[in-house]
Design an enzyme around this catalytic site. Structure first.
Site, PDB file in Angstrom:
ATOM      1  CG  ASN A  10      25.982  -9.837  -0.057  1.00 12.66           C
ATOM      2  OD1 ASN A  10      25.152  -8.977   0.245  1.00 12.66           O
ATOM      3  ND2 ASN A  10      27.169  -9.540  -0.550  1.00 12.66           N
ATOM      4  NE  ARG A  94      26.717  -6.328   2.773  1.00 10.64           N
ATOM      5  CZ  ARG A  94      26.393  -5.464   1.820  1.00 10.64           C
ATOM      6  NH1 ARG A  94      25.710  -5.849   0.768  1.00 10.64           N
ATOM      7  NH2 ARG A  94      26.770  -4.207   1.915  1.00 10.64           N
ATOM      8  CG  HIS A 183      30.283  -1.165   1.137  1.00 13.74           C
ATOM      9  ND1 HIS A 183      30.207   0.097   0.596  1.00 13.74           N
ATOM     10  CD2 HIS A 183      29.258  -1.866   0.602  1.00 13.74           C
ATOM     11  CE1 HIS A 183      29.168   0.159  -0.239  1.00 13.74           C
ATOM     12  NE2 HIS A 183      28.581  -1.022  -0.243  1.00 13.74           N
ATOM     13  NE  ARG A 244      22.578   3.440  -1.865  1.00  8.47           N
ATOM     14  CZ  ARG A 244      23.309   2.454  -1.365  1.00  8.47           C
ATOM     15  NH1 ARG A 244      24.148   2.678  -0.376  1.00  8.47           N
ATOM     16  NH2 ARG A 244      23.202   1.235  -1.847  1.00  8.47           N
ATOM     17  CD  GLU A 387      30.695  -7.263  -0.010  1.00  9.50           C
ATOM     18  OE1 GLU A 387      30.379  -7.413  -1.205  1.00  9.50           O
ATOM     19  OE2 GLU A 387      30.149  -6.433   0.729  1.00  9.50           O
TER      20      GLU A 387
HETATM   21  C1  LIG Z   1      25.804  -0.658   2.334  1.00  8.88           C
HETATM   22  C2  LIG Z   1      25.636  -0.699   0.866  1.00  8.88           C
HETATM   23  O1  LIG Z   1      25.606   0.327   0.218  1.00  8.88           O
HETATM   24  O2  LIG Z   1      25.561  -1.924   0.289  1.00  8.88           O
HETATM   25  P1  LIG Z   1      25.375  -2.259  -1.270  1.00  8.88           P
HETATM   26  O3  LIG Z   1      26.560  -1.685  -1.963  1.00  8.88           O
HETATM   27  O4  LIG Z   1      25.340  -3.760  -1.316  1.00  8.88           O
HETATM   28  O5  LIG Z   1      24.101  -1.585  -1.699  1.00  8.88           O
HETATM   29 MG   LIG Z   2      28.059  -5.100  -2.909  1.00 12.50          MG
END
Ligand SMILES: CC(=O)OP(=O)(O)O
Ligand SMILES: [Mg+2]
Ligand SMILES: Nc1ncnc2c1ncn2[C@@H]1O[C@H](COP(=O)(O)OP(=O)(O)O)[C@@H](O)[C@H]1O
Length: 405
Positions: A10, A94, A183, A244, A387
């Site tokens: 992953n 992944r 996710h 983000r 996961e």
């Molecule tokens: C798609 C995504 O945000 O993955 P991660 O949470 O692993 O950064």
């Molecule tokens: Mg994660």
């Protein structure tokens, strides 16, 4: 001797998590993580579960994902579990963005690699890392099937009313602009495990899954199928995340470009890497934010409140989308560990049948559990995601269909 082991990789934006599983009995032989790749303070933690389980750790710079995977391969070899093992049946990867093309786990060939590469612009933090993981693993074991399990796959059941943005249809179709969601492996696993916790079949229950890790997303799952999710074309939309922004008025981007004089790349970096919790208070780790709140830090408090406000909006929205909700499940790093986040997210929602029992919420455990009062109309659950197990299961089912259980 038939090969029954699956190695799962992953590869995240700055980490690689891995697990080696024996699918003959579902046992975990080894697991670990390389964190903070690309920084001076990278760290590897390797737990050889098949060899007594004493974790080994080391710290030091790991420059990139390629070096990280080589370090993982060396750690596994030290326990006699190296990638050269004839017992290895496949390597499962992944892959974050599979676009619309991939609705199922897929054996990777050149065409699949090319498609994952083509999707880099819509998953710039993730698909490049996933590709490096695949290429390095392929170089180490060119003879083994390498399987991609896509974050987007579980969400391909969304109706068009949820998946389409309200923009010009021709433009959207030409550039494949739509909600893909991410996710998905976690949302699939957790929604199923939540049904199991309730003692019911997945087809019978409606669940809101809140995957709160560094990246965070919510999904509405009706009878085992995803009907809506908060991430969109890219993993930027929706909830407030570690770095983000999640939802904002798209005109913020025009404003920052026209009035702020920022370039598109600068705005991209701002919204993906310098926003969310880190942008609001300088920390992206919820543990640190909780600690600062305890000391009366106002920026940390406001960051927490904004995070919770957004989460609550999605709980309300998906409650309305589903009509009837049997359970809300918290998962991933924050969802599994941060009791204050869980309590605050459902506070004041008693009229929706939602509440958290303080004592149950405070319990720390790795097991799926209910934290709502016994008589609650809607159950609130903490369900640790896995996961890696889900990816291993899907990978093995693809390469050894006859032995599928
Ligand atoms: C798609 C995504 O945000 O993955 P991660 O949470 O692993 O950064
Ligand atoms: Mg994660
Ligand atoms: N004990 C804890 N209390 C609060 N938050 C935690 C705790 N442990 C981990 N976290 C949060 O979980 C986040 C990582 O979650 P994880 O699901 O591992 O993310 P990812 O897979 O996206 O890297 C950390 O950034 C931190 O905010």
């Amino acid at each position: 001797m038939s090969a029954t082991r699956v190695l799962v990789l992953n590869s995240g934006s700055s980490s690689v998590k891995y697990q080696l599983l024996d699918m003959a009995d579902g046992s975990r032989l080894a697991m670990g993580i390389v964190e903070r790749i690309g920084e001076e303070t990278s760290r590897l933690r390797h737990t050889p579960l098949a060899r007594g389980g004493e974790a080994r750790e080391w710290a030091g710079p790991v420059a990139d994902h390629d070096s990280a995977l080589k370090a993982v391969s060396e750690e596994l070899a030290r326990d006699g579990l190296g990638l050269d093992s004839p017992e290895l049946a496949a390597i499962g990867h992944r892959v974050v963005h599979g676009g619309k093309a991939f609705t199922e786990p897929t054996v990777i060939d050149d065409a699949v690699l090319a498609e994952i590469e083509r999707l880099i612009p819509v998953a710039p933090l993730h698909n490049p890392a996933n590709l490096t993981g695949i290429r390095t693993a392929m170089a180490l074991r060119p003879d083994l099937p390498q399987v991609a399990v896509f974050d987007t796959a579980f969400h391909t059941t969304m109706p068009e009313s949820a998946a389409r943005y309200a923009i010009d249809v021709e433009t959207a179709d030409e550039h494949r602009v739509r909600r893909y969601g991410f996710h998905g492996t976690s949302h699939a696993y957790v929604s199923r495990a939540t049904a199991e916790l309730l003692g019911r079949a997945p087809e019978e229950v409606n669940v809101i899954v809140l995957h709160l890790g560094n990246g965070a997303s919510a999904s509405a799952v009706r009878g085992g199928r995803c009907v809506d999710t908060s991430m969109g074309l890219t993993p930027l939309e929706g909830l407030v995340m570690g770095t983000r922004s999640g939802d904002l008025d798209p005109a913020v981007i025009f404003h920052l470009a026209r009035v702020g004089g920022m370039s598109i790349d600068e705005i991209d970096t701002l919204l993906n890497k310098k926003s969310g919790l880190v942008g609001l208070c300088g920390d992206n780790d919820m543990r640190e934010i909780e600690r600062r709140i305890g000391e009366g830090d106002e920026a940390a408090r406001l960051a927490f409140d904004i995070y919770i406000h957004r989460l609550k909006k999605y709980i309300g929205a998906y409650y309305a989308v589903l009509g009837t909700v049997d359970a809300i499940a918290f998962t991933a790093g924050v969802g599994e560990n941060a009791a204050p986040v869980r309590a605050a997210a459902v506070a004041g929602l008693e009229t929706l049948g939602l509440a958290v029992d303080g004592a149950l919420n405070a319990v720390r455990s790795d097991e799926p559990r209910l934290i709502s009062p016994e008589d609650a109309r809607v159950k609130v659950a903490v369900v640790p995601t896995d996961e890696e197990l889900e990816i291993a299961t899907q990978t093995y089912a693809l390469v050894r269909p006859a032995e599928k259980t």
